[in-house]
Design an enzyme around this catalytic site. Structure first.
Site, PDB file in Angstrom:
ATOM      1  N   HIS A 188     -11.597  -7.751 -16.431  1.00 29.19           N
ATOM      2  CA  HIS A 188     -11.477  -6.316 -16.204  1.00 29.19           C
ATOM      3  C   HIS A 188     -10.673  -5.619 -17.288  1.00 29.19           C
ATOM      4  O   HIS A 188     -11.016  -4.527 -17.731  1.00 29.19           O
ATOM      5  CB  HIS A 188     -10.763  -6.059 -14.872  1.00 29.19           C
ATOM      6  CG  HIS A 188     -11.681  -5.925 -13.697  1.00 29.19           C
ATOM      7  ND1 HIS A 188     -12.583  -4.899 -13.572  1.00 29.19           N
ATOM      8  CD2 HIS A 188     -11.815  -6.674 -12.583  1.00 29.19           C
ATOM      9  CE1 HIS A 188     -13.236  -5.032 -12.433  1.00 29.19           C
ATOM     10  NE2 HIS A 188     -12.793  -6.094 -11.821  1.00 29.19           N
ATOM     11  N   GLU A 225      -3.160  -7.436  -5.323  1.00 28.74           N
ATOM     12  CA  GLU A 225      -4.330  -6.606  -5.010  1.00 28.74           C
ATOM     13  C   GLU A 225      -5.359  -7.452  -4.257  1.00 28.74           C
ATOM     14  O   GLU A 225      -5.869  -7.048  -3.215  1.00 28.74           O
ATOM     15  CB  GLU A 225      -4.928  -6.067  -6.308  1.00 28.74           C
ATOM     16  CG  GLU A 225      -6.190  -5.242  -6.101  1.00 28.74           C
ATOM     17  CD  GLU A 225      -6.875  -4.890  -7.417  1.00 28.74           C
ATOM     18  OE1 GLU A 225      -7.703  -3.960  -7.411  1.00 28.74           O
ATOM     19  OE2 GLU A 225      -6.596  -5.551  -8.447  1.00 28.74           O
ATOM     20  N   HIS A 226      -5.696  -8.613  -4.809  1.00 28.42           N
ATOM     21  CA  HIS A 226      -6.644  -9.541  -4.181  1.00 28.42           C
ATOM     22  C   HIS A 226      -5.930 -10.859  -3.906  1.00 28.42           C
ATOM     23  O   HIS A 226      -5.323 -11.429  -4.816  1.00 28.42           O
ATOM     24  CB  HIS A 226      -7.831  -9.843  -5.100  1.00 28.42           C
ATOM     25  CG  HIS A 226      -8.557  -8.638  -5.605  1.00 28.42           C
ATOM     26  ND1 HIS A 226      -8.344  -8.116  -6.867  1.00 28.42           N
ATOM     27  CD2 HIS A 226      -9.488  -7.845  -5.023  1.00 28.42           C
ATOM     28  CE1 HIS A 226      -9.130  -7.063  -7.047  1.00 28.42           C
ATOM     29  NE2 HIS A 226      -9.826  -6.874  -5.931  1.00 28.42           N
ATOM     30  N   ASP A 264     -15.904  -6.985  -4.089  1.00 25.55           N
ATOM     31  CA  ASP A 264     -15.975  -5.902  -5.063  1.00 25.55           C
ATOM     32  C   ASP A 264     -17.270  -5.105  -4.934  1.00 25.55           C
ATOM     33  O   ASP A 264     -17.297  -3.906  -5.232  1.00 25.55           O
ATOM     34  CB  ASP A 264     -15.882  -6.468  -6.482  1.00 25.55           C
ATOM     35  CG  ASP A 264     -14.450  -6.751  -6.913  1.00 25.55           C
ATOM     36  OD1 ASP A 264     -13.528  -6.299  -6.219  1.00 25.55           O
ATOM     37  OD2 ASP A 264     -14.273  -7.427  -7.940  1.00 25.55           O
ATOM     38  N   GLN A 309     -11.304 -11.544 -12.580  1.00 23.73           N
ATOM     39  CA  GLN A 309     -10.328 -10.456 -12.645  1.00 23.73           C
ATOM     40  C   GLN A 309      -9.811 -10.263 -14.070  1.00 23.73           C
ATOM     41  O   GLN A 309      -9.567  -9.135 -14.503  1.00 23.73           O
ATOM     42  CB  GLN A 309      -9.169 -10.727 -11.681  1.00 23.73           C
ATOM     43  CG  GLN A 309      -9.587 -10.779 -10.224  1.00 23.73           C
ATOM     44  CD  GLN A 309     -10.413  -9.581  -9.807  1.00 23.73           C
ATOM     45  OE1 GLN A 309     -10.025  -8.432 -10.005  1.00 23.73           O
ATOM     46  NE2 GLN A 309     -11.588  -9.835  -9.232  1.00 23.73           N
ATOM     47  N   HIS A 316      16.894  28.730  19.616  1.00 30.05           N
ATOM     48  CA  HIS A 316      16.104  27.677  20.257  1.00 30.05           C
ATOM     49  C   HIS A 316      16.520  27.526  21.722  1.00 30.05           C
ATOM     50  O   HIS A 316      15.674  27.423  22.624  1.00 30.05           O
ATOM     51  CB  HIS A 316      16.320  26.338  19.548  1.00 30.05           C
ATOM     52  CG  HIS A 316      15.580  26.183  18.258  1.00 30.05           C
ATOM     53  ND1 HIS A 316      15.843  26.931  17.143  1.00 30.05           N
ATOM     54  CD2 HIS A 316      14.575  25.325  17.912  1.00 30.05           C
ATOM     55  CE1 HIS A 316      15.047  26.560  16.149  1.00 30.05           C
ATOM     56  NE2 HIS A 316      14.262  25.577  16.592  1.00 30.05           N
TER      57      HIS A 316
END
Length: 433
Positions: free
Chosen positions: A265, A330-331, A364, A262, A423
């Site tokens: 990235h 996220e993970h 992934d 990770q 109504h």
């Protein structure tokens, strides 16, 4: 790498209030300059359409385009010339993504709330979806699959892909090949905030879409937030992140590999491990330092670990789960002896990997799960991209004659109480059909 290679190291309980806040608050307040420039780009596209897009291709991508759409023959040629091993892997990934997302298709429902009153809800595929695929430093054909394949599985009428052009005027060959393989309908050589604006509002060449999905840089993220008045988006997205929870059964080298996967990235990636016991924590930290020293993307990895990397010890797994919930990664990789037993304790995260063999890299690329996931703690409120993102729902109701007569007085009473007298009259008209 030295002992200061990681931003945080030591017992979780010893973190200062300020350090804990910094780890948990990964929202990364939007840069005012980015937001302002993005607004200008969006307005320029809305005003000048294709002309603005062609001008921005020259300004930002150094590409001279005569048209923004890429002919199908070019992306089919990219697929035909793709390395056979890469093509085989992409085809396998596409099959798994299709199978996993087909199982998520929603179904229509009907319920009779009382005799003669039926309420139904029907899923309708979106008419047109736009998938953004990054270019430049980050070219991810796999992300094209993650956006296009689920949309096609859902039955979306038209799926378009936008990706920045290179000097030759075309998006990256891998992106073009993935678009062809995934079944995209149209491809445009457009990048950044301009691409988002074109998909959101439409131009002479680019059709307006109903939803925009896919990762991108800070300008893409800012643009998606600025066009939500016109189009749905997947979720606000930021740099990659991972949280590993490890007990004594975990291999420190395997945990280190996941952190580096990770970290490579993005320099802003956030990589954290909670290890049961100080001995395991030190073993993981040492393994991370050794792996980082030999990483091919060494500068990116080193920056990510130095700014947002952490290996922290906890006294027990029970101490870890409250932090996991607050962090909302996220993970999340659960590298414990019995990871399945802990799954029920997890609520706030993008996706969970059970056991160290369930590498995030597998998710992934190849398992079929979607890798477009909420970051920066947004797992508290958002889910990862799924087939459900490519539907809107139509609600309907039926009321028979007898039911209308029974509803009339109570509905009239409620309408009167709210001062909505028309109504009330509309309801009471059915009292004696």
């Amino acid at each position: 790498m030295s002992a200061d290679a990681l931003k945080y190291r030591g017992p979780l309980a010893a973190l200062s209030t300020e350090d804990r806040r910094r780890l948990l608050d990964r929202s990364g307040q939007s840069d005012a300059q980015v937001a302002s420039r993005t607004r200008d780009i969006i307005e320029r596209v809305r005003r000048d359409g294709d002309r603005a897009l062609l001008e921005m291709a020259r300004e930002f991508d150094r590409a001279t385009l005569t048209a923004v759409e890429v002919p199908r023959s070019r992306w089919e040629a990219a697929l035909a010339s793709l390395d056979p091993k890469v093509r085989h892997a992409l085809e396998r990934a596409a099959r798994n993504i299709s199978k996993a997302h087909a199982a998520q298709r929603p179904h229509a429902t009907e319920v009779e709330t009382e005799p003669g009153v039926v309420v139904g809800r029907r899923p309708d595929p979106l008419g047109r979806v736009g998938v953004y695929a990054p270019g430049g430093r980050a070219v991810y054909p796999s992300s094209v699959l993650m956006g296009v394949v689920p949309a096609k599985v859902a039955g979306v009428g038209e799926v378009i892909v936008c990706s920045p052009p290179g000097p030759d005027g075309l998006p990256a060959a891998g992106v073009l090949a993935a678009a062809a393989l995934a079944g995209a309908d149209r491809v445009f050589a457009l990048g950044g905030a301009g691409a988002v604006a074109a998909m959101a509002y439409g131009t002479q060449s680019v059709p307006r879409v109903d939803r925009i999905v896919g990762p991108g840089n800070a300008y893409v993220a800012a643009a998606k937030l600025q066009v939500v008045d016109a189009v749905a988006i997947d979720a606000p997205a930021g740099p990659s992140e991972i949280l590993v929870v490890a007990d004594g059964s975990a291999n420190p080298e395997a945990v280190a590999r996941e952190m580096l996967a990770q970290a490579e990235h993005d320099p802003d990636a956030c990589c954290v491990t909670l290890a049961v016991g100080s001995a395991l924590a030190e073993a993981v930290a040492s393994a991370v330092e050794r792996a980082a020293a030999r990483a091919q993307r060494r500068e990116i990895v080193a920056t990510a670990l130095r700014e947002r990397g952490a290996v922290l010890s906890v006294g027990s797994l029970d101490e870890a789960w409250p932090f996991v919930s607050d962090f909302a990664p996220e993970h999340l990789l659960i590298a414990t002896a019995a990871p399945q037993e802990h799954l029920s304790l997890v609520r706030n995260c993008g996706t969970v990997f059970l056991g160290e063999r369930a590498s995030v890299a597998f998710g992934d690329y190849m398992t079929g799960a979607n890798h477009v996931l909420p970051t920066a703690g947004l797992g508290h409120a958002y889910s990862g991209l799924s087939v459900l993102d490519f539907y809107r729902w139509t609600t309907y109701q039926r009321v028979d004659r007898d039911a209308a007569a029974r509803l009339a007085d109570d509905v009239g009473a409620l309408a009167d109480s709210e001062g909505l007298f028309a109504h009330a009259e509309a309801a009471r008209a059915w009292r004696n059909p």
